[in-house]
Design a protein around this motif. Structure first.
Motif, PDB file in Angstrom:
ATOM      1  N   PRO A 129      16.429   0.897 -10.741  1.00 47.72           N
ATOM      2  CA  PRO A 129      16.397   0.844 -12.591  1.00 47.72           C
ATOM      3  C   PRO A 129      15.561  -0.224 -13.298  1.00 47.72           C
ATOM      4  O   PRO A 129      15.568  -1.458 -12.776  1.00 47.72           O
ATOM      5  CB  PRO A 129      18.471   0.599 -12.499  1.00 47.72           C
ATOM      6  CG  PRO A 129      18.710  -0.088 -11.327  1.00 47.72           C
ATOM      7  CD  PRO A 129      17.706   0.906 -10.302  1.00 47.72           C
ATOM      8  N   SER A 130      15.446  -0.085 -14.222  1.00 45.20           N
ATOM      9  CA  SER A 130      14.800  -1.215 -15.177  1.00 45.20           C
ATOM     10  C   SER A 130      15.569  -1.636 -16.190  1.00 45.20           C
ATOM     11  O   SER A 130      16.222  -0.344 -16.879  1.00 45.20           O
ATOM     12  CB  SER A 130      12.910  -0.739 -15.210  1.00 45.20           C
ATOM     13  OG  SER A 130      12.938  -0.582 -13.521  1.00 45.20           O
ATOM     14  N   PRO A 131      14.694  -2.328 -17.408  1.00 47.46           N
ATOM     15  CA  PRO A 131      15.577  -2.597 -18.832  1.00 47.46           C
ATOM     16  C   PRO A 131      14.645  -0.835 -19.111  1.00 47.46           C
ATOM     17  O   PRO A 131      13.668  -0.029 -18.596  1.00 47.46           O
ATOM     18  CB  PRO A 131      14.889  -3.408 -19.007  1.00 47.46           C
ATOM     19  CG  PRO A 131      14.138  -4.077 -18.296  1.00 47.46           C
ATOM     20  CD  PRO A 131      13.942  -3.285 -16.697  1.00 47.46           C
ATOM     21  N   LYS A 132      15.017  -0.841 -20.617  1.00 50.14           N
ATOM     22  CA  LYS A 132      14.739  -0.191 -21.773  1.00 50.14           C
ATOM     23  C   LYS A 132      12.479   0.319 -21.620  1.00 50.14           C
ATOM     24  O   LYS A 132      11.551   0.546 -21.554  1.00 50.14           O
ATOM     25  CB  LYS A 132      14.645   0.260 -22.868  1.00 50.14           C
ATOM     26  CG  LYS A 132      15.632   0.681 -22.473  1.00 50.14           C
ATOM     27  CD  LYS A 132      16.968   0.390 -24.461  1.00 50.14           C
ATOM     28  CE  LYS A 132      18.145   1.270 -24.157  1.00 50.14           C
ATOM     29  NZ  LYS A 132      19.247   1.039 -24.944  1.00 50.14           N
ATOM     30  N   THR A 133      12.646  -0.940 -21.580  1.00 51.50           N
ATOM     31  CA  THR A 133      10.958  -1.485 -21.891  1.00 51.50           C
ATOM     32  C   THR A 133      10.280  -1.504 -20.690  1.00 51.50           C
ATOM     33  O   THR A 133      11.123  -1.321 -19.416  1.00 51.50           O
ATOM     34  CB  THR A 133      10.826  -3.663 -21.927  1.00 51.50           C
ATOM     35  OG1 THR A 133      11.873  -3.848 -22.455  1.00 51.50           O
ATOM     36  CG2 THR A 133       9.426  -2.955 -23.429  1.00 51.50           C
ATOM     37  N   TYR A 162       8.945  -0.559  -8.604  1.00 49.19           N
ATOM     38  CA  TYR A 162       8.872  -0.291  -9.756  1.00 49.19           C
ATOM     39  C   TYR A 162       8.044   0.923 -10.035  1.00 49.19           C
ATOM     40  O   TYR A 162       7.036   1.003  -9.517  1.00 49.19           O
ATOM     41  CB  TYR A 162       8.519  -1.062 -10.885  1.00 49.19           C
ATOM     42  CG  TYR A 162       8.408  -0.359 -12.449  1.00 49.19           C
ATOM     43  CD1 TYR A 162       9.745   0.415 -12.581  1.00 49.19           C
ATOM     44  CD2 TYR A 162       7.325  -0.478 -13.289  1.00 49.19           C
ATOM     45  CE1 TYR A 162       9.416   0.804 -14.313  1.00 49.19           C
ATOM     46  CE2 TYR A 162       6.874   0.177 -13.929  1.00 49.19           C
ATOM     47  CZ  TYR A 162       8.249   0.639 -14.550  1.00 49.19           C
ATOM     48  OH  TYR A 162       8.103   1.201 -15.778  1.00 49.19           O
ATOM     49  N   ARG A 163       8.851   2.372 -10.717  1.00 51.46           N
ATOM     50  CA  ARG A 163       7.778   3.397 -10.945  1.00 51.46           C
ATOM     51  C   ARG A 163       8.237   4.144 -12.546  1.00 51.46           C
ATOM     52  O   ARG A 163       9.408   4.572 -12.484  1.00 51.46           O
ATOM     53  CB  ARG A 163       8.086   4.532  -9.969  1.00 51.46           C
ATOM     54  CG  ARG A 163       7.220   5.233  -9.829  1.00 51.46           C
ATOM     55  CD  ARG A 163       6.761   6.143  -8.586  1.00 51.46           C
ATOM     56  NE  ARG A 163       8.454   7.173  -7.699  1.00 51.46           N
ATOM     57  CZ  ARG A 163       8.447   8.801  -7.615  1.00 51.46           C
ATOM     58  NH1 ARG A 163       7.549   8.401  -6.355  1.00 51.46           N
ATOM     59  NH2 ARG A 163       9.229   8.880  -7.373  1.00 51.46           N
ATOM     60  N   SER A 164       7.007   3.844 -13.068  1.00 49.13           N
ATOM     61  CA  SER A 164       6.482   4.435 -14.264  1.00 49.13           C
ATOM     62  C   SER A 164       7.421   6.402 -14.265  1.00 49.13           C
ATOM     63  O   SER A 164       6.731   6.688 -13.573  1.00 49.13           O
ATOM     64  CB  SER A 164       5.842   4.005 -14.585  1.00 49.13           C
ATOM     65  OG  SER A 164       4.323   4.777 -14.374  1.00 49.13           O
ATOM     66  N   VAL A 207       0.909  -1.481  -0.259  1.00 43.13           N
ATOM     67  CA  VAL A 207      -0.221  -0.230   0.156  1.00 43.13           C
ATOM     68  C   VAL A 207       0.362   1.247   0.064  1.00 43.13           C
ATOM     69  O   VAL A 207       0.440   1.688  -0.834  1.00 43.13           O
ATOM     70  CB  VAL A 207      -0.776  -0.011   1.303  1.00 43.13           C
ATOM     71  CG1 VAL A 207      -1.855   1.370   1.204  1.00 43.13           C
ATOM     72  CG2 VAL A 207      -1.760  -1.206   0.995  1.00 43.13           C
ATOM     73  N   ARG A 208       1.779   0.878   0.676  1.00 39.77           N
ATOM     74  CA  ARG A 208       2.590   2.295   0.694  1.00 39.77           C
ATOM     75  C   ARG A 208       3.693   3.321  -0.310  1.00 39.77           C
ATOM     76  O   ARG A 208       3.435   4.123  -1.176  1.00 39.77           O
ATOM     77  CB  ARG A 208       3.572   1.825   2.025  1.00 39.77           C
ATOM     78  CG  ARG A 208       4.775   3.283   2.736  1.00 39.77           C
ATOM     79  CD  ARG A 208       5.651   3.250   3.333  1.00 39.77           C
ATOM     80  NE  ARG A 208       6.242   1.980   3.235  1.00 39.77           N
ATOM     81  CZ  ARG A 208       7.615   1.695   3.359  1.00 39.77           C
ATOM     82  NH1 ARG A 208       8.071   2.509   2.548  1.00 39.77           N
ATOM     83  NH2 ARG A 208       8.719   0.220   3.015  1.00 39.77           N
ATOM     84  N   VAL A 209       4.490   1.350  -1.046  1.00 39.39           N
ATOM     85  CA  VAL A 209       4.453   1.658  -2.565  1.00 39.39           C
ATOM     86  C   VAL A 209       3.568   2.759  -3.274  1.00 39.39           C
ATOM     87  O   VAL A 209       4.184   2.717  -4.089  1.00 39.39           O
ATOM     88  CB  VAL A 209       5.175   0.228  -2.695  1.00 39.39           C
ATOM     89  CG1 VAL A 209       5.458   0.012  -4.323  1.00 39.39           C
ATOM     90  CG2 VAL A 209       6.439  -0.355  -1.722  1.00 39.39           C
ATOM     91  N   VAL A 210       2.333   2.103  -3.353  1.00 39.63           N
ATOM     92  CA  VAL A 210       1.196   2.087  -4.077  1.00 39.63           C
ATOM     93  C   VAL A 210       0.956   3.482  -3.848  1.00 39.63           C
ATOM     94  O   VAL A 210       1.103   4.829  -5.384  1.00 39.63           O
ATOM     95  CB  VAL A 210       0.059   1.398  -4.129  1.00 39.63           C
ATOM     96  CG1 VAL A 210      -0.663   2.330  -5.529  1.00 39.63           C
ATOM     97  CG2 VAL A 210       0.938   0.006  -5.124  1.00 39.63           C
ATOM     98  N   LYS A 211       0.903   3.588  -3.252  1.00 39.08           N
ATOM     99  CA  LYS A 211       0.482   5.433  -2.281  1.00 39.08           C
ATOM    100  C   LYS A 211       1.521   6.211  -3.215  1.00 39.08           C
ATOM    101  O   LYS A 211       1.250   7.706  -3.208  1.00 39.08           O
ATOM    102  CB  LYS A 211       0.706   5.705  -0.730  1.00 39.08           C
ATOM    103  CG  LYS A 211      -1.163   4.878  -0.269  1.00 39.08           C
ATOM    104  CD  LYS A 211      -1.302   5.567   0.989  1.00 39.08           C
ATOM    105  CE  LYS A 211      -2.175   5.466   1.657  1.00 39.08           C
ATOM    106  NZ  LYS A 211      -2.339   5.843   3.097  1.00 39.08           N
ATOM    107  N   ALA A 212       2.723   5.832  -2.995  1.00 37.47           N
ATOM    108  CA  ALA A 212       4.723   6.592  -3.317  1.00 37.47           C
ATOM    109  C   ALA A 212       3.863   6.779  -4.918  1.00 37.47           C
ATOM    110  O   ALA A 212       4.919   7.402  -5.390  1.00 37.47           O
ATOM    111  CB  ALA A 212       5.470   6.058  -2.860  1.00 37.47           C
TER     112      ALA A 212
END
Length: 282
Positions: A95-99, A74-76, A43-48
């Motif tokens: 960090p995430s891949p380019k996709t 993960y945050r877009s 919940v905390r992560v989604v709120k952020a």
């Protein structure tokens, strides 16, 4: 979950609002809702502005948990725009891949979380997680390779070091010793004794004890019998605890290196104590 998931489940927009009004649903941010029983960390992560990802999502799915004090997420770009930075707390936006790792749920699925972990975690930590997924039956080794195929040359190189391990601590011990040039055989079968965690050289056995071994007298008794059988066959046995691996490894490594330099791992065995170094493909 996202509004789109609720709508696909047959809940109308008006129905969502009614559930919010009566307290069955909480609106976390634009387009995201949670039931009262939802995991507080998620919940905390989604709120952020994000979703649970990387090592945290993999731990949720059953992998070895090495998150420590941090929650991985993960945050877009859209998520970053929706929530101010001061709401993130001890969340690591990995960090995430380019996709883009799109997800309708608040926890990334195993394949996407594993891809993110390949970019985020240190090599040893990543192998701990990846091998635990295989050992615990969440993925097959071939599936791990398929998910990460072509992600990067670095990831391809790391995957060549995957091996068998029954715990994260076993993975760490193997990787640390091999980095010192010590040839370590994992999960070796020894007649009349059974499988041991590691064999170094001809006759040095390393056993990695879990935290539970400190509390269960039956396990301790069984280990004593195994150790006695191994010594009777000509082996030397070293037992390593979880706390030694995690918090006192330099001292443990120093003792093992001293044994190896002295050649004590090449001690001759009894005729009926020869190990079976064959092992099944994962």
């Amino acid at each position: 979950m996202r509004t789109s998931v609720l709508l696909r489940c047959g809940v109308s927009t008006e129905g969502i609002q009614r559930q919010v009004d009566v307290g069955n649903l909480a609106r976390l941010r634009h387009g995201w809702y949670a039931f009262g029983s939802a995991d507080p960390t998620t919940v905390r992560v989604v709120k952020a502005g994000g979703v649970l990802g990387c090592a945290s999502a993999l731990a949720h799915h059953g992998a070895w948990d090495l998150r420590g004090m941090w929650t991985h997420g993960y945050r877009s770009a859209w998520g970053r725009a929706q929530s101010p930075a001061h709401t993130t707390g001890r969340i690591r936006w990995c960090p995430s891949p380019k996709t883009r790792l799109t997800s309708d749920l608040a926890i990334l699925p195993v394949d996407k979380a594993l891809t993110q972990a390949a970019f985020c975690l240190r090599e040893h930590d990543f192998l701990v997680v990846a091998e635990s997924l295989v050992h615990r039956g969440i993925l097959r080794q071939a599936e791990v390779f398929a998910i990460l195929q072509g992600v990067s040359a670095r990831v391809d190189d790391v995957l060549t070091r995957m091996d068998r391990a029954e715990s994260g601590t076993e993975t760490l011990v193997r990787l640390r010793l091999r980095s010192k040039g010590i040839k370590v055989h994992p999960q070796v079968f020894i007649p009349t004794v059974g499988r041991v965690d590691f064999l170094i050289g001809v006759s040095l056995v390393l056993e990695v004890d879990s935290v539970a071994h400190h509390f269960d007298p039956a396990d301790q008794e069984a280990d004593m019998v195994r150790d006695q059988k191994l010594v009777a066959l000509g082996y030397r046995v070293i037992r390593i605890s979880y706390s030694q691996i995690m918090f006192d490894w330099p001292a443990v490594e120093s003792r093992i290196m001293r044994i190896v330099r002295a050649g004590l791992h090449r001690r001759r065995l009894c005729a009926d104590g020869q190990p079976d170094l064959r092992w099944e493909t994962m």
